[in-house]
Write a protein that holds these residues in place. Structure first.
Motif, PDB file in Angstrom:
ATOM      1  N   GLU A 226       0.835  -1.198   0.000  1.00 33.88           N
ATOM      2  CA  GLU A 226       0.000   0.000   0.000  1.00 33.88           C
ATOM      3  C   GLU A 226       0.870   1.249   0.000  1.00 33.88           C
ATOM      4  O   GLU A 226       1.959   1.276   0.578  1.00 33.88           O
ATOM      5  CB  GLU A 226      -0.927   0.003   1.219  1.00 33.88           C
TER       6      GLU A 226
ATOM      7  N   ASN B  47       1.344   4.931   1.169  1.00 35.09           N
ATOM      8  CA  ASN B  47       0.941   6.001   2.079  1.00 35.09           C
ATOM      9  C   ASN B  47       2.134   6.883   2.421  1.00 35.09           C
ATOM     10  O   ASN B  47       2.134   7.584   3.417  1.00 35.09           O
ATOM     11  CB  ASN B  47       0.320   5.427   3.362  1.00 35.09           C
ATOM     12  N   ASP B  48       3.161   6.818   1.572  1.00 35.13           N
ATOM     13  CA  ASP B  48       4.362   7.614   1.829  1.00 35.13           C
ATOM     14  C   ASP B  48       4.562   8.620   0.697  1.00 35.13           C
ATOM     15  O   ASP B  48       4.176   8.377  -0.432  1.00 35.13           O
ATOM     16  CB  ASP B  48       5.604   6.730   1.972  1.00 35.13           C
TER      17      ASP B  48
END
Length: 209
Positions: free
Chosen positions: A52, A54-55
């Motif tokens: 995933e 998310n950075d």
């Protein structure tokens, strides 16, 4: 683990004068077919979480020394890929992503670069005879197992390297740190030497002094 990332764009000026020389690439072994193996729900959920996004996109370093070490690495390696990636910003984006995703997965950057050389010859839109896609030749079933099902997304730089590094880390954990067996599993030729040996040989090209 890599340093945190900020959204600030790195300037590529420091790399603009790098020479564009690179040696001929070694022949790649015949591609095998990475096997779709049953995954326990806990493993599948862990891998899904690992891919995933998310950075943010750009590196930020805890010290000036760490930043300079990264820039030295980038400056040394960029010319070696100039023939395959003539545009400087494309190379900067590529190496930057390799740096981050390798470290995020606890892998050596030179190993990941060697694997990419063997798998795709640094061709972003490569498709193998068995349907593997992109730089790290991700099999489409991974998009279904741990991604959003979008096979076309496997051609995107960050997605492809994120999947590839997470998958290799998964295989390395399964093989209890045995890189030879993990690479064989990545290629679908576990226990046979041509593929791991090709990656190890290519890895030497991407080490920095």
């Amino acid at each position: 683990m890599a340093a945190a990332w900020s959204r600030r764009r790195w300037t590529s000026a420091a790399l603009g004068c790098a020479a564009a020389a690179t040696a001929a690439w070694p022949l790649r072994p015949v591609a095998a077919s990475q096997l779709e193996e049953p995954l326990a729900d806990s493993v599948r959920h862990a891998l899904r979480a690992a891919v995933e996004f998310n950075d943010p996109l750009e590196p930020e370093f805890p010290s000036s020394e760490a930043r300079m070490a990264y820039l030295r690495w980038l400056t040394q390696l960029s010319p070696r890929l100039a023939r395959r990636m003539p545009e400087l910003q494309q190379r900067v984006d590529f190496f930057q992503t390799v740096w981050y995703e390798s470290r995020r997965a606890g892998l050596d950057e030179s190993l990941v670069l060697g694997l990419i050389q063997v798998e795709s010859g640094f061709r972003q839109f490569a498709i193998s005879v068995v349907g593997a896609r992109g730089f790290m030749q991700i099999m489409p079933f991974w998009a279904r197992l741990i991604g959003d099902g979008d096979v076309g997304g496997l051609f995107q730089l960050k997605t492809n390297l994120r999947f590839g590094c997470v998958i290799l880390r998964h295989y390395l954990d399964r093989e209890r740190g045995d890189l030879f067996l993990a690479l064989g599993r990545y290629n679908g030729s576990r226990g046979r030497s041509p593929y791991p040996n090709a990656v190890f040989a290519a890895q030497q090209r991407w080490r920095v002094g």
